[in-house]
Design a protein around this motif. Sequence first.
Motif, short mmCIF file in Angstrom:
data_model
loop_
_atom_site.label_atom_id
_atom_site.label_comp_id
_atom_site.label_asym_id
_atom_site.label_seq_id
_atom_site.Cartn_x
_atom_site.Cartn_y
_atom_site.Cartn_z
N LYS A 104 0.82 -1.21 0.00
CA LYS A 104 0.00 0.00 0.00
C LYS A 104 0.85 1.26 0.00
N GLN A 105 2.07 1.15 0.54
CA GLN A 105 2.98 2.29 0.52
C GLN A 105 3.79 2.37 -0.77
N GLY A 106 3.55 1.44 -1.68
CA GLY A 106 4.27 1.45 -2.95
C GLY A 106 5.72 1.03 -2.84
N ARG A 107 6.03 0.23 -1.81
CA ARG A 107 7.41 -0.21 -1.60
C ARG A 107 7.82 -1.25 -2.64
N ARG A 108 9.08 -1.21 -3.03
CA ARG A 108 9.63 -2.23 -3.92
C ARG A 108 9.79 -3.51 -3.11
N MET A 109 9.21 -4.60 -3.58
CA MET A 109 9.19 -5.83 -2.78
C MET A 109 9.35 -7.05 -3.67
N VAL A 110 10.18 -7.98 -3.20
CA VAL A 110 10.33 -9.30 -3.80
C VAL A 110 9.77 -10.31 -2.81
N VAL A 111 8.89 -11.19 -3.27
CA VAL A 111 8.29 -12.20 -2.40
C VAL A 111 8.93 -13.55 -2.73
N HIS A 112 9.62 -14.13 -1.76
CA HIS A 112 10.41 -15.35 -1.95
C HIS A 112 9.66 -16.52 -1.32
N ILE A 113 9.14 -17.43 -2.16
CA ILE A 113 8.34 -18.56 -1.70
C ILE A 113 9.24 -19.71 -1.25
N HIS A 114 8.93 -20.29 -0.10
CA HIS A 114 9.74 -21.39 0.45
C HIS A 114 8.89 -22.63 0.71
N GLY A 115 8.15 -23.06 -0.28
CA GLY A 115 7.36 -24.27 -0.12
C GLY A 115 6.27 -24.08 0.91
N GLY A 116 5.89 -25.16 1.56
CA GLY A 116 4.84 -25.10 2.57
C GLY A 116 3.64 -25.95 2.20
N LEU A 117 2.78 -26.15 3.17
CA LEU A 117 1.63 -27.03 3.02
C LEU A 117 0.74 -26.64 1.85
N TYR A 118 0.58 -25.33 1.60
CA TYR A 118 -0.43 -24.88 0.65
C TYR A 118 0.12 -24.51 -0.72
#
Length: 361
Positions: A104-118
Amino acid sequence: MKEENHNILIVAPSLDSARNVSGVSAVANFMIANNQECRYTHFLQGKGDDEQGGLSRVVRLMKSYRRWKTLLNDLPADQIIHYNFPLDAMAVVRDFFFMNAARKQGRRMVVHIHGGLYLFRQDKPFLIKCLLNRIFRWDCPFIVLSTKEKQQIQTEYQTKTVYVLPNCVDLAVASSFTRKEFSPCLHLLFLGRIEPNKGMDYLYHAVKLLQDSGTDFILHFAGAEQGGNDYIGSFSQLLGERFVYEGVVSGIEKDKLLKTCDVFLLPSFYEGLPMSLLECMSFGMIPVTTNVGSISEFVHDGKTGLLLQMKDSQSIVDAINLLSKDTDLRRNLSKNAREKIFTTLNTENYIAKLNEIYQNC
């Protein structure tokens, strides 16, 4: 990549490897140690090995969220947020609000997925499904651990920007080690968090059968126990001197253990791409694991390891008995496992790809 360094706010559990056995923390530590082109600042987020649940966890999360909001307001405009995101129930619900505040603040973001149940599960609870539908439709880069994972989220959520970046490990110590002897007694190692979703109950039944059949083995556990199951006590009572609890290991202590043990056991119900798997294979340990997450990218059944059936004690028994009786197979699998790591993983390539992702963020 530009010549100037990037400022990275990395969101991950505790980075103290002597206290926290989280695979996410191991990945974060690897990036920080090897990426000299970036300046990393750590924001603590995630369950610790000694963390209690209930009301105390809720209070900690509320305090953490207030710190997060304050931090976002103070971040420099060029700061990139590297948010490590495992897809288990707690993380999905918790991290949505943290990541959404940054978005919402317009921040530069990388989302790093690490597996998991879902990650691959189809019968997701309604709330989890709704949150993941929103998250994976954000206009930001996502990092996954394999082509299999990329195809999954692009098919299920139509995610736009997905980069494949398999985990990497430091190979300096393993490169100078050669496994020469294969003794009749198999040293089996479980390395990680000791809890039900790692297949502990099925492993317990399997080693009981192995002990009753006279198979020569010693089972080592390394890691922290979570929950009130007292698996360490149960295995110790069952196996006696055949069971060794090594505690939480790191550094030289861990290297020594990986040189000692022959087989890496992981009958887990879900994973991403475990750092422990890659580390053990680099030392020539034979992986005996379930085919979950992105493990099949590195463990090819009968070539670089042995794959187990899910929630099946007998398949563990069969795999260990096979390795116990066939020294040539052990030697070949050990050699192939090590070669797979050394021919696939490269620190410089990993960091170059990571910085390319930052640059395009």
